[in-house]
Design a protein around this motif. Structure first.
Motif, PDB file in Angstrom:
ATOM      1  N   HIS A   1       6.147   4.592  15.691  1.00  0.00           N
ATOM      2  CA  HIS A   1       5.344   5.651  15.069  1.00  0.00           C
ATOM      3  C   HIS A   1       5.483   6.941  15.892  1.00  0.00           C
ATOM      4  CE1 HIS A   1       2.364   7.664  12.753  1.00  0.00           C
ATOM      5  NE2 HIS A   1       1.558   7.822  13.778  1.00  0.00           N
TER       6      HIS A   1
ATOM      7  N   GLN B   1      -4.406  15.158  10.616  1.00  0.00           N
ATOM      8  CA  GLN B   1      -3.918  15.736  11.874  1.00  0.00           C
ATOM      9  C   GLN B   1      -2.817  16.759  11.625  1.00  0.00           C
ATOM     10  OE1 GLN B   1      -3.295  11.934  14.267  1.00  0.00           O
ATOM     11  NE2 GLN B   1      -4.491  13.199  15.651  1.00  0.00           N
TER      12      GLN B   1
ATOM     13  N   ASP C   1       3.819   7.779   7.646  1.00  0.00           N
ATOM     14  CA  ASP C   1       2.682   8.676   7.414  1.00  0.00           C
ATOM     15  C   ASP C   1       2.360   8.869   5.932  1.00  0.00           C
ATOM     16  OD1 ASP C   1       2.234   9.983  10.334  1.00  0.00           O
ATOM     17  OD2 ASP C   1       4.351   9.593   9.966  1.00  0.00           O
TER      18      ASP C   1
ATOM     19  N   ASN D   1      -1.360   5.492  14.729  1.00  0.00           N
ATOM     20  CA  ASN D   1      -2.674   5.728  15.329  1.00  0.00           C
ATOM     21  C   ASN D   1      -3.782   5.720  14.273  1.00  0.00           C
ATOM     22  OD1 ASN D   1      -1.287   8.181  14.583  1.00  0.00           O
ATOM     23  ND2 ASN D   1      -2.952   9.356  15.492  1.00  0.00           N
ATOM     24  N   HIS D   2      -3.528   6.230  13.081  1.00  0.00           N
ATOM     25  CA  HIS D   2      -4.557   6.213  12.033  1.00  0.00           C
ATOM     26  C   HIS D   2      -4.931   4.775  11.662  1.00  0.00           C
ATOM     27  CE1 HIS D   2      -5.007  10.448  10.429  1.00  0.00           C
ATOM     28  NE2 HIS D   2      -4.070  10.587  11.347  1.00  0.00           N
TER      29      HIS D   2
ATOM     30  N   ASP E   1       1.050   4.892  10.350  1.00  0.00           N
ATOM     31  CA  ASP E   1       0.091   5.723   9.614  1.00  0.00           C
ATOM     32  C   ASP E   1       0.194   5.433   8.123  1.00  0.00           C
ATOM     33  OD1 ASP E   1      -1.008   6.833  11.852  1.00  0.00           O
ATOM     34  OD2 ASP E   1      -0.363   8.891  11.464  1.00  0.00           O
TER      35      ASP E   1
ATOM     36  N   HIS F   1       4.691  10.274  12.638  1.00  0.00           N
ATOM     37  CA  HIS F   1       3.612  10.865  13.435  1.00  0.00           C
ATOM     38  C   HIS F   1       3.631  12.399  13.524  1.00  0.00           C
ATOM     39  CE1 HIS F   1       0.209  10.806  16.091  1.00  0.00           C
ATOM     40  NE2 HIS F   1       0.871  11.185  17.153  1.00  0.00           N
TER      41      HIS F   1
HETATM   42 FE   LIG Z   1       0.133   9.420  13.562  1.00  0.00          FE
END
Ligand SMILES: [Fe+2]
Ligand SMILES: [Fe+2]
Lengths: 91, 258
Positions: free
Chosen positions: B163, A33, B10, B70-71, B40, B203
């Motif tokens: 996150h 992303q 992340d 979210n990942h 993440d 994020h």
């Molecule tokens: Fe994320």
């Protein structure tokens, strides 16, 4: 899907840009992303940071595979993972 | 009283990344009391990727506390992911908290993944289609659980771990148009509802490191692409205890410990 148009004119750049942006996230082989796609004259430039050289290669491979006629260049870096040399004081 | 907090988000681990962080992580006991992971952890949230996280971040000499991102939800294997992480000794927070006994005092950490929605004056509202209401209610509920967890902890110092971002400050560098997908003001409001000393999130890969909530709580975006090092270290503490602060002292000073 705009990329599958047969015989027609090249799809508008903005749609290609949108599709590449989504491919970068939604293609399980990429799932990034944090990659930005920008148009520079006739070329789409991908830049951002990834966790491994393998991922950078995979991004270029997948994008080229899906959009063989779009000139792509990339400036994607692999994020350093060294221990920090400085701390931040928060009194 | 100074508590030393290391944090990164992340890291998006998969087999191709295992081992890259480990040399730096081995140095943690010398420079930090705890390592916070801001979600993440994986690329797609598979059990196999979670095992990579367990291998990289498990068995460290400092406690490791995480939220998911979210990942980590992508493959709908959250229970399996959480189990693999917990089996490796990693504490996974979602709407709850933990208190750790550190040399500098009791550190309370409350965590949620959080969600998007946007920031004051430019945010989604609980109105209209069911999909929209469900989006905003997800944000509201997440923020409420974070606030309740923060207020419930009995500790000397309070840290919020999310996150998604609680403020727009740390998103600078991201396109404005995607701010509503990167965080929500409700998280900031939850953080401000308790005497929080520091809020850490990830994020926003293209964001910036530093921000502040409207209530004055310092916010740090520790997404790996933002900090560009294995983790950041924050010394959080009371300015009065200067004896325990690093020899250089003063806000914003820097010191190498290696
Ligand atoms: Fe994320
Ligand atoms: Fe991420």
């Amino acid at each position: 899907m705009t990329s599958d148009q047969a015989g027609g004119a090249a799809p508008p750049d903005e749609y290609v840009e949108a599709e590449i942006q989504r491919l970068l996230t939604e293609d399980p082989a990429v799932a990034e992303q944090g990659i930005t796609v920008i148009r520079r004259e006739d070329t789409l430039v991908l830049y951002g940071e990834v966790e491994s050289a393998h991922r950078r290669e995979e991004i270029l491979r997948r994008v080229a595979e899906r959009f063989p006629d779009v000139p792509i260049s990339s400036d994607i870096g692999v994020i350093r993972a060294q221990a920090p040399t400085e701390i931040e004081q928060l009194p | 009283m100074v508590i030393r907090i290391a944090a990164v988000g992340d890291v998006h681990l998969d087999e191709d990344v295992v081992g890259r962080f480990r040399p730096a992580l081995e140095e943690l006991p010398e420079c930090a009391d705890v390592l916070l992971l801001a979600g993440d952890l994986t690329r797609h949230g598979t059990e196999a990727e979670a095992r990579c996280v367990a291998q990289e971040f498990g068995g460290l000499a400092v406690p490791v506390v995480t939220v998911l991102g979210n990942h980590d939800h992508q493959c709908d294997q959250v229970p399996q992911v959480v189990k693999v992480l917990e089996d490796a000794g990693i504490t996974v927070l979602e709407g709850d908290g933990v208190v750790l006994d550190c040399a500098g005092g009791r550190l309370g950490i409350a965590g949620v993944k959080g969600f998007g929605g946007g920031f004051a004056g430019r945010c989604a509202s609980d109105f209209g289609e069911p999909e929209m209401k469900s989006f905003v209610r997800t944000t509201n509920e997440s923020a409420e659980r974070l606030g309740a967890a923060l207020r419930s902890l009995d500790c000397d110092m309070l840290v919020a771990l999310t996150h998604y971002s609680p403020v727009p400050d740390t998103l600078v560098g991201e396109p404005l148009e995607i701010y509503p997908f990167l965080g929500s003001y409700q998280l900031g409001q939850a953080i401000d509802s308790a005497p929080t000393a520091l809020a850490v999130h990830g994020h926003a890969h293209a964001g910036t490191e530093r921000g502040t909530t409207p209530g004055g709580v310092r916010v740090r975006n520790v997404a790996h692409p933002v900090i560009k090092q294995a983790y950041s270290v924050f010394h959080v503490g009371d300015q009065l205890d200067t004896d325990q602060v690093s020899p250089i002292g003063g806000s914003g000073s820097q010191r190498s410990w290696s």
